[in-house]
Design an enzyme around this catalytic site. Sequence first.
Site, PDB file in Angstrom:
ATOM      1  CG  HIS A  31      -2.044  -0.999   1.078  1.00 48.61           C
ATOM      2  ND1 HIS A  31      -3.075  -1.069   1.975  1.00 48.61           N
ATOM      3  CD2 HIS A  31      -2.299  -1.950   0.140  1.00 48.61           C
ATOM      4  CE1 HIS A  31      -3.915  -2.027   1.605  1.00 48.61           C
ATOM      5  NE2 HIS A  31      -3.448  -2.569   0.499  1.00 48.61           N
TER       6      HIS A  31
ATOM      7  CD  GLU B  87      -2.283   4.043   2.937  1.00 53.57           C
ATOM      8  OE1 GLU B  87      -3.497   4.194   3.152  1.00 53.57           O
ATOM      9  OE2 GLU B  87      -1.821   3.237   2.089  1.00 53.57           O
TER      10      GLU B  87
ATOM     11  CB  CYS C 107      -6.421  -0.950   4.777  1.00 53.76           C
ATOM     12  SG  CYS C 107      -4.683  -1.468   4.943  1.00 53.76           S
TER      13      CYS C 107
ATOM     14  CB  CYS D 299      -2.147   1.344   6.090  1.00 54.88           C
ATOM     15  SG  CYS D 299      -1.548   0.582   4.568  1.00 54.88           S
TER      16      CYS D 299
END
Length: 152
Positions: free
Chosen positions: A82, A84, A110, A113
């Site tokens: 991801h 992040e 999410c 993260c």
Amino acid sequence: MTQKAERPSFITYFMDITELVAKRSTCTRRAVGAVLVKDKRLLSTGYNGAPSGITHCSETGCLREKMNVPSGERHELCRGIHAEQNAIIQAAYYGVSIKGSTLFCTNLPCSICAKMLINSGIKTIYYKSGYADPLSSEMMKEAGLEVIRVND
């Protein structure tokens, strides 16, 4: 005399950068961009895609789509990292402290993260679009993160 264009606020400025960063994404489902900022200075960026040196989903096809995995579920069934996570990793790779920084992201993080952001010392998150993971919001609220949706 020409009129000078109005300068964007720092929130608009950094959110605009997340959109540019997202254009590097190799995810076939959702392009996400993230930037970590402290004292109005850009610390690191990240977009979603496969790890360095690994074939991207844009080339192999999306495993999650092939398996009909709904958005927000079974994050481990993906070749990608991801945005992040990549922003956190980039900062660590170059020895940049992100403690006390702010995350600007195209999407709400999410739950995976969110856990990483909480433990990284992130204090504030600005995002544009939601994400289908209610546990994420619950944990960030419990951890005392300030989470702000930015309207265009």
